[in-house]
Scaffold this motif. Structure first.
Motif, PDB file in Angstrom:
ATOM      1  N   ARG A  77       7.129  -6.817   1.534  1.00 59.88           N
ATOM      2  CA  ARG A  77       8.508  -7.293   1.498  1.00 59.88           C
ATOM      3  C   ARG A  77       8.670  -8.378   2.546  1.00 59.88           C
ATOM      4  NH1 ARG A  77      11.774  -2.707   3.281  1.00 59.88           N
ATOM      5  NH2 ARG A  77      13.421  -4.257   3.377  1.00 59.88           N
ATOM      6  N   TYR A  78       9.652  -9.229   2.293  1.00 59.37           N
ATOM      7  CA  TYR A  78       9.899 -10.291   3.264  1.00 59.37           C
ATOM      8  C   TYR A  78      10.728  -9.731   4.406  1.00 59.37           C
ATOM      9  CZ  TYR A  78      10.655 -14.931   5.147  1.00 59.37           C
ATOM     10  OH  TYR A  78      10.664 -16.034   5.963  1.00 59.37           O
ATOM     11  N   CYS A  79      10.256  -9.978   5.639  1.00 55.35           N
ATOM     12  CA  CYS A  79      10.957  -9.510   6.836  1.00 55.35           C
ATOM     13  C   CYS A  79      11.693 -10.697   7.450  1.00 55.35           C
ATOM     14  CB  CYS A  79       9.954  -8.916   7.827  1.00 55.35           C
ATOM     15  SG  CYS A  79      10.702  -8.417   9.398  1.00 55.35           S
ATOM     16  N   PHE A  80      13.010 -10.650   7.445  1.00 58.57           N
ATOM     17  CA  PHE A  80      13.790 -11.757   7.985  1.00 58.57           C
ATOM     18  C   PHE A  80      13.774 -11.784   9.507  1.00 58.57           C
ATOM     19  CE2 PHE A  80      15.312 -11.575   3.666  1.00 58.57           C
ATOM     20  CZ  PHE A  80      15.487 -12.918   3.353  1.00 58.57           C
ATOM     21  N   ALA A  81      13.418 -10.655  10.139  1.00 55.94           N
ATOM     22  CA  ALA A  81      13.325 -10.636  11.604  1.00 55.94           C
ATOM     23  C   ALA A  81      12.161 -11.479  12.101  1.00 55.94           C
ATOM     24  CB  ALA A  81      13.179  -9.194  12.093  1.00 55.94           C
ATOM     25  N   THR A  82      11.073 -11.510  11.308  1.00 59.38           N
ATOM     26  CA  THR A  82       9.882 -12.271  11.713  1.00 59.38           C
ATOM     27  C   THR A  82       9.626 -13.476  10.809  1.00 59.38           C
ATOM     28  OG1 THR A  82       8.444 -10.891  10.316  1.00 59.38           O
ATOM     29  CG2 THR A  82       8.800 -10.176  12.599  1.00 59.38           C
ATOM     30  N   ASN A  83      10.437 -13.607   9.751  1.00 60.38           N
ATOM     31  CA  ASN A  83      10.249 -14.686   8.771  1.00 60.38           C
ATOM     32  C   ASN A  83       8.837 -14.668   8.177  1.00 60.38           C
ATOM     33  OD1 ASN A  83      12.882 -15.774   9.014  1.00 60.38           O
ATOM     34  ND2 ASN A  83      12.264 -16.822  10.907  1.00 60.38           N
ATOM     35  N   GLN A  84       8.392 -13.449   7.809  1.00 60.96           N
ATOM     36  CA  GLN A  84       7.071 -13.282   7.216  1.00 60.96           C
ATOM     37  C   GLN A  84       7.116 -12.225   6.114  1.00 60.96           C
ATOM     38  OE1 GLN A  84       4.916 -12.127  10.823  1.00 60.96           O
ATOM     39  NE2 GLN A  84       3.739 -14.037  10.697  1.00 60.96           N
ATOM     40  N   TRP A  85       6.158 -12.325   5.183  1.00 65.20           N
ATOM     41  CA  TRP A  85       5.931 -11.237   4.231  1.00 65.20           C
ATOM     42  C   TRP A  85       5.089 -10.179   4.934  1.00 65.20           C
ATOM     43  CZ3 TRP A  85       8.201 -10.935  -0.478  1.00 65.20           C
ATOM     44  CH2 TRP A  85       8.788 -12.103  -0.989  1.00 65.20           C
ATOM     45  N   LYS A  86       5.543  -8.935   4.916  1.00 61.82           N
ATOM     46  CA  LYS A  86       4.859  -7.878   5.640  1.00 61.82           C
ATOM     47  C   LYS A  86       4.510  -6.716   4.720  1.00 61.82           C
ATOM     48  CE  LYS A  86       5.964  -6.922   9.831  1.00 61.82           C
ATOM     49  NZ  LYS A  86       6.672  -6.447  11.047  1.00 61.82           N
ATOM     50  N   LYS A  87       3.425  -6.026   5.062  1.00 62.04           N
ATOM     51  CA  LYS A  87       3.007  -4.857   4.307  1.00 62.04           C
ATOM     52  C   LYS A  87       4.033  -3.741   4.443  1.00 62.04           C
ATOM     53  CE  LYS A  87      -1.995  -5.570   4.571  1.00 62.04           C
ATOM     54  NZ  LYS A  87      -3.278  -5.004   5.073  1.00 62.04           N
ATOM     55  N   THR A  88       4.092  -2.892   3.397  1.00 61.89           N
ATOM     56  CA  THR A  88       5.003  -1.757   3.411  1.00 61.89           C
ATOM     57  C   THR A  88       4.249  -0.489   3.035  1.00 61.89           C
ATOM     58  OG1 THR A  88       5.603  -1.977   1.085  1.00 61.89           O
ATOM     59  CG2 THR A  88       6.915  -3.243   2.664  1.00 61.89           C
ATOM     60  N   ASN A  89       4.876   0.660   3.315  1.00 60.24           N
ATOM     61  CA  ASN A  89       4.343   1.915   2.822  1.00 60.24           C
ATOM     62  C   ASN A  89       4.862   2.164   1.407  1.00 60.24           C
ATOM     63  OD1 ASN A  89       6.992   2.848   3.082  1.00 60.24           O
ATOM     64  ND2 ASN A  89       6.596   3.845   5.051  1.00 60.24           N
ATOM     65  N   LYS A  90       4.579   3.330   0.850  1.00 60.58           N
ATOM     66  CA  LYS A  90       4.966   3.617  -0.528  1.00 60.58           C
ATOM     67  C   LYS A  90       6.472   3.625  -0.732  1.00 60.58           C
ATOM     68  CE  LYS A  90       0.813   6.247  -1.697  1.00 60.58           C
ATOM     69  NZ  LYS A  90       0.276   7.564  -2.131  1.00 60.58           N
ATOM     70  N   LYS A  91       7.209   3.882   0.339  1.00 58.95           N
ATOM     71  CA  LYS A  91       8.667   3.888   0.250  1.00 58.95           C
ATOM     72  C   LYS A  91       9.272   2.497   0.385  1.00 58.95           C
ATOM     73  CE  LYS A  91       9.180   8.579   2.085  1.00 58.95           C
ATOM     74  NZ  LYS A  91       9.776   9.396   3.186  1.00 58.95           N
ATOM     75  N   GLY A  92       8.431   1.517   0.701  1.00 61.25           N
ATOM     76  CA  GLY A  92       8.922   0.156   0.873  1.00 61.25           C
ATOM     77  C   GLY A  92       9.308  -0.167   2.304  1.00 61.25           C
ATOM     78  N   ASP A  93       9.028   0.768   3.249  1.00 60.47           N
ATOM     79  CA  ASP A  93       9.314   0.506   4.662  1.00 60.47           C
ATOM     80  C   ASP A  93       8.180  -0.287   5.284  1.00 60.47           C
ATOM     81  OD1 ASP A  93      11.674   2.048   4.534  1.00 60.47           O
ATOM     82  OD2 ASP A  93      10.515   3.897   4.806  1.00 60.47           O
ATOM     83  N   PHE A  94       8.501  -1.139   6.225  1.00 59.84           N
ATOM     84  CA  PHE A  94       7.487  -1.968   6.871  1.00 59.84           C
ATOM     85  C   PHE A  94       6.505  -1.098   7.654  1.00 59.84           C
ATOM     86  CE2 PHE A  94      11.031  -5.162   6.735  1.00 59.84           C
ATOM     87  CZ  PHE A  94      10.433  -5.976   5.788  1.00 59.84           C
ATOM     88  N   THR A  95       5.234  -1.490   7.621  1.00 62.04           N
ATOM     89  CA  THR A  95       4.208  -0.794   8.392  1.00 62.04           C
ATOM     90  C   THR A  95       3.712  -1.706   9.498  1.00 62.04           C
ATOM     91  OG1 THR A  95       2.455  -1.607   6.931  1.00 62.04           O
ATOM     92  CG2 THR A  95       3.449   0.514   6.371  1.00 62.04           C
ATOM     93  N   LYS A  96       3.073  -1.102  10.504  1.00 65.90           N
ATOM     94  CA  LYS A  96       2.490  -1.895  11.575  1.00 65.90           C
ATOM     95  C   LYS A  96       1.196  -2.515  11.089  1.00 65.90           C
ATOM     96  CE  LYS A  96       4.440   0.735  15.405  1.00 65.90           C
ATOM     97  NZ  LYS A  96       4.159   1.548  16.631  1.00 65.90           N
ATOM     98  N   GLU A  97       1.071  -3.824  11.274  1.00 64.20           N
ATOM     99  CA  GLU A  97      -0.146  -4.516  10.836  1.00 64.20           C
ATOM    100  C   GLU A  97      -0.993  -4.827  12.068  1.00 64.20           C
ATOM    101  OE1 GLU A  97       0.205  -7.354   7.530  1.00 64.20           O
ATOM    102  OE2 GLU A  97       2.355  -7.271   7.906  1.00 64.20           O
ATOM    103  N   GLU A  98      -2.283  -4.774  11.822  1.00 67.08           N
ATOM    104  CA  GLU A  98      -3.222  -5.091  12.931  1.00 67.08           C
ATOM    105  C   GLU A  98      -3.118  -6.570  13.290  1.00 67.08           C
ATOM    106  OE1 GLU A  98      -4.863  -2.812  14.497  1.00 67.08           O
ATOM    107  OE2 GLU A  98      -4.221  -1.199  13.168  1.00 67.08           O
TER     108      GLU A  98
END
Length: 201
Positions: free
Chosen positions: A180-201
């Motif tokens: 999903r697109y994260c407007f806080a970081t202006n990036q597309w970020k990985k999500t978990n199965k629920k669609g919540d953002f996950t921590k990326e390495e």
């Protein structure tokens, strides 16, 4: 010369068909459909549908009446072999692009009663909504009750059921959000199965 012929043909098609549709916007064209029920279809401006589409409103099934409405927003492009069936409501937002061999339906054939053929059981009907600025890739299936937000990508061969928020990338069978697109970081970020953002390495 060929481009002039195509433009004239499309203009003639529009003049002939405009009165048959619930709404038919300017510069829109549905090329050689297999099945189309125009009185249940609202098409906005600059919509192009490629050949062999089935865009069908279902008004009666097993003695039950339905009141279908199919709406396609402006500037939508739909490639060949669309299969769209509707008994209640199917909405496609503006600027959305749909690739080849996509199925969209608000109709489910239940199989609860094992003493009755599946085709003879009453339909289950739930509206479908696809937001604006989406891209739906080849062979995707959009099932009844699905709501897709704006600016979403649906991957090829996905089987889509559920609610998906704006700016999501949805893939798989069954389909899940993977980014999903994260407007806080202006990036597309990985999500978990629920669609919540996950921590990326």
């Amino acid at each position: 010369m060929n481009r002039i012929y195509i433009a004239l043909f499309r203009k003639l098609w529009f003049v002939i068909n405009k009165r048959n549709y619930k709404k038919l916007g300017g510069n829109s064209f549905i090329k050689n459909p297999l099945i189309v029920t125009p009185k249940f279809i609202s098409v906005s401006d600059n919509v192009f549908v490629q050949a062999n589409a089935r865009i069908e409103g279902i008004t009666s099934y097993e003695g039950i009446s339905f009141y279908p409405h199919i709406e396609i927003g402006e500037n939508c492009t739909i490639q060949q072999n669309l299969h769209l069936t509707c008994a209640q409501s199917v909405f496609v937002g503006k600027n959305t692009a749909i690739a080849a061999n996509v199925t969209i339906t608000d109709i489910n054939h239940p199989y609860e009663n094992i003493d009755l053929s599946i085709e003879k059981q009453p339909l289950e009907v739930t509206p479908v909504s696809i937001g604006e600025d989406c891209k739906i890739y080849n062979n995707a299936v959009i099932l009844p009750g699905t709501k897709i937000g704006k600016h979403c990508v649906i991957g090829a061969n996905s089987v889509v059921l559920g609610n998906f928020p704006d700016y999501s990338i949805v893939v798989g069978a069954p389909a899940k959000i993977i980014r999903r697109y994260c407007f806080a970081t202006n990036q597309w970020k990985k999500t978990n199965k629920k669609g919540d953002f996950t921590k990326e390495e």
